[in-house]
Enzyme design. Structure first.
Site, PDB file in Angstrom:
ATOM      1  N   ARG A  11       0.855  -1.182   0.000  1.00  0.00           N
ATOM      2  CA  ARG A  11       0.000   0.000   0.000  1.00  0.00           C
ATOM      3  C   ARG A  11       0.891   1.231   0.000  1.00  0.00           C
ATOM      4  O   ARG A  11       1.553   1.531   0.991  1.00  0.00           O
ATOM      5  CB  ARG A  11      -0.920  -0.020   1.230  1.00  0.00           C
ATOM      6  CG  ARG A  11      -1.489   1.334   1.588  1.00  0.00           C
ATOM      7  CD  ARG A  11      -2.706   1.274   2.466  1.00  0.00           C
ATOM      8  NE  ARG A  11      -2.489   0.806   3.833  1.00  0.00           N
ATOM      9  CZ  ARG A  11      -1.887   1.496   4.786  1.00  0.00           C
ATOM     10  NH1 ARG A  11      -1.386   2.688   4.551  1.00  0.00           N
ATOM     11  NH2 ARG A  11      -1.744   0.989   5.989  1.00  0.00           N
ATOM     12  N   TYR A  56       3.787   5.674  11.236  1.00  0.00           N
ATOM     13  CA  TYR A  56       4.219   4.312  11.555  1.00  0.00           C
ATOM     14  C   TYR A  56       5.161   3.682  10.532  1.00  0.00           C
ATOM     15  O   TYR A  56       5.604   2.572  10.696  1.00  0.00           O
ATOM     16  CB  TYR A  56       2.999   3.404  11.793  1.00  0.00           C
ATOM     17  CG  TYR A  56       1.938   3.455  10.697  1.00  0.00           C
ATOM     18  CD1 TYR A  56       2.075   2.694   9.539  1.00  0.00           C
ATOM     19  CD2 TYR A  56       0.810   4.260  10.834  1.00  0.00           C
ATOM     20  CE1 TYR A  56       1.119   2.741   8.543  1.00  0.00           C
ATOM     21  CE2 TYR A  56      -0.155   4.312   9.837  1.00  0.00           C
ATOM     22  CZ  TYR A  56      -0.004   3.553   8.698  1.00  0.00           C
ATOM     23  OH  TYR A  56      -0.944   3.604   7.721  1.00  0.00           O
ATOM     24  N   HIS A  94      -3.637   4.599   4.731  1.00  0.00           N
ATOM     25  CA  HIS A  94      -4.699   3.597   4.865  1.00  0.00           C
ATOM     26  C   HIS A  94      -6.018   4.138   4.303  1.00  0.00           C
ATOM     27  O   HIS A  94      -6.665   3.516   3.475  1.00  0.00           O
ATOM     28  CB  HIS A  94      -4.856   3.200   6.335  1.00  0.00           C
ATOM     29  CG  HIS A  94      -6.075   2.391   6.607  1.00  0.00           C
ATOM     30  ND1 HIS A  94      -6.214   1.093   6.177  1.00  0.00           N
ATOM     31  CD2 HIS A  94      -7.235   2.708   7.234  1.00  0.00           C
ATOM     32  CE1 HIS A  94      -7.409   0.637   6.545  1.00  0.00           C
ATOM     33  NE2 HIS A  94      -8.038   1.594   7.189  1.00  0.00           N
TER      34      HIS A  94
END
Ligand SMILES: Cc1ncc(C[n+]2csc(CCOP(=O)(O)OP(=O)(O)O)c2C)c(N)n1
Lengths: 361, 326
Positions: free
Chosen positions: A261, A274, A265
């Site tokens: 990805r 993160y 998100h």
């Protein structure tokens, strides 16, 4: 055969499938469809349309004209590859990140925008009427897929249910329960886990102790294959094989599409919290669209002029859909009661009248 | 007409539905050769085959999720959960999918499924086998929650549930599975859903209950009659959506209402009915609405369970108090 003094009663293996290297060169002989210029450029077109659509959707969200949206950036090959191997009469059970599959199957762009824009009419799908709407509770569509496939089997229909979910979803019992049942009854269903390495901020290594997700199929009694999810040729070929096997009554299959990805998100997420920009940057080298373009160009199947024409086409299609989306008449508030039951019970009909300002329930 | 038990009536309705409609599929744990732990599905697999009477793996979420998938394809699944205490893994599917499929897709896909499960205490079963958490289900928009209290209504309401175009949770009162007997004609006729049944007419006080608790409620009405108090007894039967008109009509007539349920008091469905009466029938009230319910405890195991459930005495006392008020 013995191993450490104890007999070995079973051995399993998980294969990995890949054809196109990140630079678009060929790793091994391609499946036949790859030489069909119409088909392979159609895959390319679909992926590029999806990327354009995503970019526009994010822009709409940033300007307050769309709700939270989940982008497919970097994962275009998965949903396009899978959907392209399905027949119209098969049933898709998508996760919320599978726009590419919906678009391929004929769901209108403005319908997808309506959904993310907060309007149930987006799930009405003027296209494939038996396909399921996006599933938001992660993994909970897997048992539905088993149910749909059971219905096909019961009615002896040569149709296949295709169920898509993320790597995070494979941690849920729902997915295992569905796969286990599908294995017991050899149901015509293909489970596709898009392993994009992250479930929001949780990396794969905190999601599972398994070396592969594909091996989860072994516990359910069928084949699990790992596929390069950034290689649309591999995705399409794996999906074709799995769907054909399922249609022929050989039972379910599981595909782990290994990809990345590249985006956040959703539009509400900031992935830099993160994971490092360096990590993402490195992954850009593997992304599926440039990879296929390099291949097509090297095969003389694609030109700069075609690329420019396609860019303009995508732009137009997306803009037109956005216009239709923005011009969609809002619904009256009492529409929330529509389709609640086949026939609205009187007690809720009274509430509906109250909401409509036609009385005081 | 043959006399039969409530669980036999359930079996009869399932057989009838399967006979009439080749799309009806029964599924659950042990529903096949074993005929279900309560024998509700006995004989069905021999008659209709293992594809339509399907022993599932031991996975409740799966059972409910399979029902959603089948129902979306026009198959009419009737799932069985062995005990209400094992229904909770299904809540995700009921809340997030079954109940909202129609609305979510604006009618493109629907979910005509039935999930059956035994309901309630009083059978000296192990832990987790005696739950009555119907209020939790009745809170879910888009769902129907139905609970019969006699063999006749079990037959008619289950047929209605199976034919209903929307998802229904069908709660079967375990305690009276075999204790309730009655004449049932296998005529394939459904009883109406969303409608309360007036089991006994009276002008002095309204007693409202559902499921197994109607046994005590009817006994209480007998005891009250001996005192000269004429109780009207309402079997609510469908809790979601429930028959407000019958409730309000009865309270308007009697001015007094006692709601009886086995489930715990706080957040129980009795509170909903009491609130309805407070909102819409306050001026007909001659006494406060009373609730006779299970205590706010975990359903105790066998040695204490009968003390949790409303007794005839508790109901009679509450009704007398309502009648003596003011
Ligand atoms: C059952 C459930 N729990 C939590 C969430 C909140 N949530 C939304 S997406 C997500 C991560 C899912 O990751 P994955 O399955 O890998 O799919 P991806 O988003 O990477 O496509 C979470 C935790 C949810 N939607 N459903």
């Amino acid at each position: 055969m013995t191993d450490g003094g104890l007999p070995v009663i079973a051995r399993f293996e998980v294969r990995h499938r890949n054809y196109l290297a990140p630079d678009g060169s060929i790793n091994r002989p391609l499946p036949a469809f790859a030489s069909d210029a119409n088909l392979i450029t159609a895959l390319y077109r679909a992926m590029l349309l999806l990327r354009n659509f995503d970019r526009k959707a994010v822009a709409l969200q940033r300007t307050g004209r769309l709700g939270t949206y989940a982008v497919s950036l970097g994962q275009e090959a998965v949903s396009v590859g899978i959907a392209s191997a399905m027949r119209a009469e098969d049933v898709l059970l998508p996760s919320y990140r599978d726009n590419g599959a919906l678009i391929w199957r004929g769901v209108k762009l403005e319908e997808i925008l309506l959904f993310w824009g907060g309007d149930e009419r987006g799930n009405q799908f003027s296209g494939p009427v038996e396909d399921f709407p996006f599933c938001v509770p992660v993994g909970s569509q897997a048992p539905h897929a088993a149910g749909v496939a059971y219905a096909f089997k019961l009615r002896k229909q040569p149709r296949v249910a295709v169920c898509m979910f993320g790597d995070g979803a494979t941690s849920k019992g729902d997915v295992y329960e569905a796969m286990n049942f599908a294995g017991v009854h050899k149901l015509p269903v293909v489970f596709v886990a898009t392993n994009n390495q992250w479930a929001i901020s949780v990396p794969l290594r905190l999601q599972t102790g398994c070396e592969t997700l594909a091996q989860k199929a072994i516990a359910a009694g069928f084949i699990g294959e790992q596929v390069d999810g950034s290689d649309v040729v591999a995705m399409r070929a794996a999906a074709e094989d799995a769907i054909a096997a399922a249609r022929e009554g050989q039972g379910p299959r599981f595909i782990e599409a290994v990809t990345y990805r590249l985006g956040d998100h959703t539009t509400s997420d900031d992935a830099l919290r993160y994971r490092s920009a360096d990590e993402v940057q490195a992954r850009w080298k593997e992304e599926p669209i440039a990879r296929l373009r390099n291949y097509l160009v090297s095969q003389k199947m694609w030109s700069k002029a075609e690329e420019e024409r396609l860019a303009a086409e995508c732009h137009e299609r997306v803009e037109a859909a956005v216009e239709r989306y923005l011009a969609t008449e809002p619904r009256r508030p009492e529409a929330m009661f529509d389709h609640l039951y086949a026939e609205l019970p009187e007690t809720y009909a009274a509430q509906r009248r109250q909401l409509a300002g036609e009385g005081d329930a | 007409m043959p006399e039969m038990t409530l669980v036999e009536a359930v079996n009869l309705a399932l057989a009838r539905a399967m006979e009439d409609d080749p799309d009806v599929v029964v599924l659950g744990e042990d529903v096949g050769i074993n005929g279900g732990v309560f024998r509700a599905t006995v004989g069905l697999q021999t008659r209709f085959g293992p594809e339509r009477v399907l022993d599932t793996p031991l996975a409740e979420l799966l059972i409910s999720g399979l029902c959603v998938g089948m129902a979306a394809q026009g198959v009419k699944p009737v799932g069985e959960i062995q005990f209400m205490g094992f229904l909770y893994p299904c809540i995700d599917q009921l809340v997030n999918h079954a109940s909202r499929f129609r609305n979510r897709t604006q009618g493109r896909l629907t979910c005509p499924m039935v999930l059956r499960t035994p309901h309630g205490a009083g059978i000296r079963a192990p832990e987790h086998h005696s739950e009555s958490t119907e209020a939790m289900l009745a809170h879910i928009p888009g769902l129907r929650v139905v609970i019969p209290s006699s063999p006749e209504r079990a037959y008619g309401l289950l047929l209605a549930a199976i034919r209903d175009p929307d998802p229904v949770v069908f709660l079967e009162p375990t305690r009276i599975y075999r204790a309730a007997k009655g004449e049932v004609e296998d005529n394939g006729e459904a009883l109406p859903l969303d409608v309360a049944f007036v089991l006994r007419e009276g002008r002095d006080v309204t007693l409202i209950s559902w499921g197994a608790m109607l046994k005590e409620t009817m006994a209480a009405a007998d005891a009250l009659a001996a005192d000269g108090i004429a109780a009207e007894v309402i079997d609510l039967a469908t809790l979601k959506p429930y028959d407000e008109a019958t409730v309000l009509g009865s309270v308007a007539k009697t001015g007094r209402c006692v709601i009886v349920h086995e489930a715990t008091r706080t957040g129980g469905f009795g509170g909903e009915i009491a609130a309805l009466i407070a909102e819409r029938a306050l001026t007909s009230l001659l006494a406060p609405v009373a609730r006779v319910t299970g205590y706010d405890t975990i359903v105790p195991m066998a040695r204490l369970e009968q003390h949790m459930m409303p007794s005839v005495d508790r109901i009679v006392t509450a009704a007398r108090k309502a009648c003596q008020f003011s």
